[in-house]
Scaffold this active site. Structure first.
Site, PDB file in Angstrom:
ATOM      1  CB  CYS A   6      55.333  51.348 -12.804  1.00  0.00           C
ATOM      2  SG  CYS A   6      54.922  52.019 -14.418  1.00  0.00           S
ATOM      3  CG  ASP A  29      48.587  62.573  -2.524  1.00  0.00           C
ATOM      4  OD1 ASP A  29      48.627  62.854  -3.738  1.00  0.00           O
ATOM      5  OD2 ASP A  29      49.510  62.876  -1.726  1.00  0.00           O
ATOM      6  CG  HIS A  45      55.002  54.491 -17.455  1.00  0.00           C
ATOM      7  ND1 HIS A  45      55.236  55.021 -16.200  1.00  0.00           N
ATOM      8  CD2 HIS A  45      55.618  55.315 -18.329  1.00  0.00           C
ATOM      9  CE1 HIS A  45      55.966  56.123 -16.325  1.00  0.00           C
ATOM     10  NE2 HIS A  45      56.215  56.313 -17.612  1.00  0.00           N
ATOM     11  CG  ASN A  86      48.620  68.723 -10.963  1.00  0.00           C
ATOM     12  OD1 ASN A  86      47.869  69.686 -11.163  1.00  0.00           O
ATOM     13  ND2 ASN A  86      48.792  68.193  -9.768  1.00  0.00           N
ATOM     14  CB  THR A  94      56.079  65.705  -8.249  1.00  0.00           C
ATOM     15  OG1 THR A  94      54.930  65.013  -7.737  1.00  0.00           O
ATOM     16  CG2 THR A  94      56.047  67.161  -7.777  1.00  0.00           C
ATOM     17  CG  HIS A  99      48.966  61.120 -10.934  1.00  0.00           C
ATOM     18  ND1 HIS A  99      50.168  61.256 -11.599  1.00  0.00           N
ATOM     19  CD2 HIS A  99      48.876  62.185 -10.117  1.00  0.00           C
ATOM     20  CE1 HIS A  99      50.774  62.354 -11.188  1.00  0.00           C
ATOM     21  NE2 HIS A  99      50.013  62.954 -10.295  1.00  0.00           N
ATOM     22  CG  HIS A 101      45.766  64.961  -7.896  1.00  0.00           C
ATOM     23  ND1 HIS A 101      46.541  64.921  -6.752  1.00  0.00           N
ATOM     24  CD2 HIS A 101      46.638  65.045  -8.933  1.00  0.00           C
ATOM     25  CE1 HIS A 101      47.822  64.987  -7.094  1.00  0.00           C
ATOM     26  NE2 HIS A 101      47.908  65.058  -8.405  1.00  0.00           N
TER      27      HIS A 101
HETATM   28  P1  AMP Z   1      51.504  65.423  -9.039  1.00  0.00           P
HETATM   29  O1  AMP Z   1      52.012  66.663  -8.356  1.00  0.00           O
HETATM   30  O2  AMP Z   1      50.243  65.633  -9.804  1.00  0.00           O
HETATM   31  O3  AMP Z   1      52.579  64.723  -9.848  1.00  0.00           O
HETATM   32  O4  AMP Z   1      51.062  64.458  -7.850  1.00  0.00           O
HETATM   33  C1  AMP Z   1      51.850  63.463  -7.300  1.00  0.00           C
HETATM   34  C2  AMP Z   1      51.199  63.106  -5.997  1.00  0.00           C
HETATM   35  O5  AMP Z   1      51.698  61.857  -5.582  1.00  0.00           O
HETATM   36  C3  AMP Z   1      51.475  64.096  -4.856  1.00  0.00           C
HETATM   37  O6  AMP Z   1      50.243  64.633  -4.376  1.00  0.00           O
HETATM   38  C4  AMP Z   1      52.181  63.233  -3.804  1.00  0.00           C
HETATM   39  O7  AMP Z   1      51.814  63.569  -2.489  1.00  0.00           O
HETATM   40  C5  AMP Z   1      51.744  61.835  -4.184  1.00  0.00           C
HETATM   41  N1  AMP Z   1      52.655  60.763  -3.800  1.00  0.00           N
HETATM   42  C6  AMP Z   1      54.000  60.729  -3.930  1.00  0.00           C
HETATM   43  N2  AMP Z   1      54.497  59.559  -3.498  1.00  0.00           N
HETATM   44  C7  AMP Z   1      53.429  58.827  -3.075  1.00  0.00           C
HETATM   45  C8  AMP Z   1      53.287  57.519  -2.512  1.00  0.00           C
HETATM   46  N3  AMP Z   1      54.337  56.712  -2.294  1.00  0.00           N
HETATM   47  N4  AMP Z   1      52.038  57.112  -2.185  1.00  0.00           N
HETATM   48  C9  AMP Z   1      50.967  57.904  -2.388  1.00  0.00           C
HETATM   49  N5  AMP Z   1      51.042  59.139  -2.923  1.00  0.00           N
HETATM   50  C10 AMP Z   1      52.253  59.594  -3.261  1.00  0.00           C
HETATM   51 ZN    ZN Z   2      54.811  54.336 -14.355  1.00  0.00          ZN
END
Ligand code: AMP
Ligand code: ZN
Length: 109
Positions: A6, A29, A45, A86, A94, A99, A101
């Protein structure tokens, strides 16, 4: 409290933006797992696919169309790419903000 994505969507946290409109943002990423690794997300969100509502279907469709456009711009539309949501811990999610990928630029495992 607002989540990290957000904040990125509002420009409060910097990111390497590759696409933005009023509803969707896409950025690189921070820990790329392939030469092309871009995250595409609705600015709204929505925690995950589990919380999607029928009213969100246009946002999801538009996110995929944005992915298609970025794949072309990044030159992976012909060589191939993967689009991944994911969901939850077994998928390694995480960040609890929906989102997509986009991964490409090499032969993916
Ligand atoms: P997920 O595991 O599907 O939740 O993917 C979260 C992704 O966000 C991971 O691949 C992280 O490397 C990426 N990520 C985390 N923080 C940032 C950020 N500040 N800018 C860009 N990507 C991020
Ligand atoms: Zn959000």
């Amino acid at each position: 409290m607002e989540c990290l994505f957000c904040k990125i969507a509002k420009g409060e946290v910097p990111s390497d933006i590759v696409y933005e409109d009023d509803k969707i943002i896409a950025f690189k990423d921070i820990h790329p797992k392939a030469p092309v690794h871009i995250l595409i997300l609705p600015k709204k969100h929505i925690p995950s696919v589990n919380q999607l509502e029928p009213e969100d279907k246009e946002l999801v469709g538009e996110s995929i169309l944005v992915a298609q456009k970025i794949a072309k711009e990044q030159g992976v539309d012909k060589t191939g790419y993967r689009l991944i949501f994911n969901i939850g811990k077994d998928a390694g999610e995480t960040i609890g903000h929906l989102h997509l990928h986009l991964l490409g630029g090499k032969r993916l495992p």
